[in-house]
Design a protein around this motif. Structure first.
Motif, short mmCIF file in Angstrom:
data_model
loop_
_atom_site.label_atom_id
_atom_site.label_comp_id
_atom_site.label_asym_id
_atom_site.label_seq_id
_atom_site.Cartn_x
_atom_site.Cartn_y
_atom_site.Cartn_z
N SER A 83 72.10 62.61 51.71
CA SER A 83 73.35 63.36 51.77
C SER A 83 73.15 64.74 51.17
O SER A 83 72.34 64.94 50.26
N ILE A 84 73.92 65.69 51.64
CA ILE A 84 73.83 67.06 51.14
C ILE A 84 74.36 67.14 49.70
O ILE A 84 74.12 68.11 48.99
N ASP A 85 75.07 66.08 49.28
CA ASP A 85 75.60 66.06 47.92
C ASP A 85 74.51 65.72 46.89
O ASP A 85 74.71 65.83 45.69
N ARG A 86 73.35 65.24 47.39
CA ARG A 86 72.23 64.96 46.49
C ARG A 86 71.05 65.82 46.93
O ARG A 86 70.33 65.48 47.85
N GLY A 87 70.90 66.96 46.28
CA GLY A 87 69.86 67.91 46.67
C GLY A 87 68.48 67.47 46.22
O GLY A 87 68.36 66.76 45.22
N VAL A 88 67.46 67.88 46.96
CA VAL A 88 66.09 67.52 46.59
C VAL A 88 65.21 68.77 46.58
O VAL A 88 65.30 69.60 47.49
N VAL A 89 64.39 68.91 45.55
CA VAL A 89 63.35 69.93 45.53
C VAL A 89 62.02 69.20 45.63
O VAL A 89 61.72 68.34 44.80
N PHE A 90 61.27 69.50 46.68
CA PHE A 90 60.03 68.79 46.95
C PHE A 90 58.84 69.49 46.31
O PHE A 90 58.87 70.69 46.08
N GLN A 91 57.79 68.72 46.07
CA GLN A 91 56.60 69.33 45.46
C GLN A 91 56.01 70.44 46.33
O GLN A 91 55.65 71.50 45.84
N ASP A 92 55.95 70.18 47.65
CA ASP A 92 55.36 71.20 48.52
C ASP A 92 56.45 72.04 49.20
O ASP A 92 56.32 72.40 50.37
N TYR A 93 57.47 72.35 48.48
CA TYR A 93 58.52 73.32 48.83
C TYR A 93 59.41 72.92 50.02
O TYR A 93 60.62 73.04 49.93
N ALA A 94 58.78 72.50 51.13
CA ALA A 94 59.53 72.07 52.30
C ALA A 94 60.51 73.11 52.80
O ALA A 94 61.62 72.80 53.23
N LEU A 95 60.10 74.38 52.73
CA LEU A 95 60.91 75.42 53.38
C LEU A 95 60.66 75.32 54.88
O LEU A 95 59.58 74.93 55.31
#
Lengths: 271, 250
Positions: A83-95
């Motif tokens: 869900s967009i209510d639980r944000g994630v920052v990934f190790q390899d950025y995932a831009l």
């Protein structure tokens, strides 16, 4: 103008368990039933030996994995899917490599239905917070690793989620960049007071950033130590208080590392 | 400057080919109907250009390839997206695809005539066969190659249903590979015009070659071959420019 009024939610983990099927058809217990309460706005760091289930907890909270037992609640609601209510920052950025930086940061806002002008304003503001205002029109491939991760942090804060999950976000960065980003993350967190779960291999990083450091055991993962860090921010690596916390955590961790090497040599290590 | 650097290797190649061609004619003293000298082919080329006949042939061939290639894209891209995304669907469709793939477009000529007669549709069908598989296979591998972490990032940034995930993440992430498929397919389609225009055509570069063979005008054959080669290179370089535009340099 910032998004809506800052919000954050509490997390309840109840008898959460995870058992994987290994390639040989053997079942491997990744998480031994875990109970954990995290207050709204708390910054919690998870440390532990490789394969201890830190990332498994994070992936369950994100909704990427379904637990095989128990449940995890966010703001009293059970987690069903990402869900967009639980944000994630990934190790390899995932831009998203096909979008420029500002479109990456406003991606979630667009999905939320925010108009173009407004979402660009919000995105620009968060990019300025992480010092990337000059790079709005650049593609991710034109940025360094540290800059990419700053963009990813701007992206996750821009949608104003209730909790933010960070999976070794600074693990791939050099020490100086890492220090700089830790500092920036703390600044943003103190401003927005999101609930943050931060997985890291670095005890120093955990003590520097978090309200609470949870030390996990070797597989099957359990929480062995719940260390509350009451040092005022900004923290100094060199103070006695800091060193004491580090020592306390390392003592527990060393024991677990020995066990995890044991597991590894028995060939039951499958992460 | 860059244009010169791009064209120069082809110019060298052209000069080398013409030199070998001329040398072969001189050394073997070949009959003009077997191997015409480059000068004769050039003269025929100029005639065909000045009467405008060559452009009629080019336009005929090109429009067939474009029609067939567009049709292929319309069918192969959605099919490839579905195959790449849903394993079970792929398991069903893939054996069918693999059984058809080794069958050359040439082998379809009899059936194309039976099904479509000598109409345009039959020719387009043969080129369709030639363009379909490169697009399909590249689309499948493009979708399968999408980094799992980008899909997860999409899911936590508001793409909560499969359709929006497709539109906002999977399709753009797979696009460079799909464009490579378009490019390869245009090449194989362009090469298949000979096969397509063997089927009772009245125009086209393939027709020019087939006709030249029948009336023993090998200079016409050579002109047809050269034009196919040169246009093939030109079209491919257009695609390269497009794919460079879509290459985000990961």
């Amino acid at each position: 103008m910032m998004a809506q009024a800052p919000q954050s939610k509490e997390i309840s983990i109840r008898q959460l368990a995870m058992t994987f099927e290994s390639a040989e058809g053997e079942s491997v217990e990744a998480l031994h039933p875990i109970d954990l309460e995290i207050a709204a706005g708390e910054f919690v760091a998870l440390v532990g030996p490789s394969g201890c289930g830190k990332s498994t907890i994070l992936n369950i909270l994100a909704g990427f994995l379904k637990p095989t037992g128990g449940q995890a609640l966010v703001g009293g609601e059970p987690i069903k899917k990402p869900s967009i209510d639980r944000g994630v920052v990934f190790q390899d950025y995932a831009l998203f490599p096909w979008l420029n930086i500002i479109d990456n940061v406003s991606f979630g806002l667009e999905r939320m239905g925010v108009g173009k002008k407004e979402r660009n304003e919000i995105a620009a503001e968060y990019l300025a917070t992480v010092g990337l205002q000059e790079f709005e029109r650049k593609k991710p491939s034109e940025l360094s690793g540290g800059m990419k991760q700053r963009a990813a942090i701007a992206r996750v804060f821009a949608t104003d989620p209730s909790i933010i999950l960070m999976d070794e976000p600074f693990g791939a960065l050099d020490a100086l960049t890492r220090r700089f980003l830790q500092h920036q993350l703390l600044e943003i967190w103190q401003k927005h007071k999101k609930t943050i779960i931060f997985v890291t291999h670095s005890v120093q990083e955990a003590v520097y950033l978090a309200d609470r450091v949870l030390v996990m055991t070797a597989r099957p993962g359990r929480i062995k130590m719940d260390n509350r860090i009451e040092l005022p921010y900004p923290r100094e690596f060199t103070t006695k208080g800091f060193r004491d916390h580090e020592k306390l955590i390392y003592d527990v961790l060393d024991e677990e590392l020995a066990k995890s090497f044991d597991l590894e040599s028995k060939g039951r290590f499958g992460d | 400057m860059t244009l010169i650097r791009l064209v120069l290797p082809y110019l060298y190649a052209a000069v080398a080919i013409v030199a070998v061609w001329q040398a072969t004619v001189t050394l073997t003293n070949a009959h003009v109907a077997i191997l015409p000298p480059p000068a004769l082919a050039a003269q025929t080329f100029i005639e065909l250009v000045s009467t405008g006949e060559l452009f009629v042939h080019i336009r005929a061939s090109l429009s067939r390839v474009i029609a067939a290639w567009g049709l292929s894209a319309l069918v192969a891209v959605p099919l490839g997206l579905a195959m790449g995304r849903w394993r079970r669907f792929e398991n069903i469709v893939d054996p069918v695809v693999e059984l058809f793939r080794p069958i050359s477009p040439l082998a379809w000529i009899p059936l194309a005539i039976l099904w479509f007669g000598i109409s345009e549709a039959g020719k387009i069908f043969i080129i369709f066969v030639a363009t379909f598989f490169p697009i399909l296979l590249n689309t499948v591998s493009g979708v399968k190659g999408v980094d799992k972490v980008l899909i997860r990032a999409g899911q936590v940034l508001g793409c909560e249903d499969e359709w929006s995930l497709f539109r906002k993440v999977i399709l753009p992430a797979a696009m460079p590979t799909i464009i490579v498929g378009f490019r390869i397919a245009f090449g194989t389609g362009w090469a298949a015009i000979i096969a397509a225009e063997l089927v009772a055509a009245q125009s086209g570069l393939g027709y020019l070659i087939a006709d030249g063979m029948e009336i023993l005008r090998s200079d016409l054959v050579m002109v047809g071959m050269v034009v196919i080669g040169v246009l093939g290179v030109l079209i491919d370089s257009v695609f390269r420019v497009i794919s460079k535009h879509h290459d985000w340099g990961t």
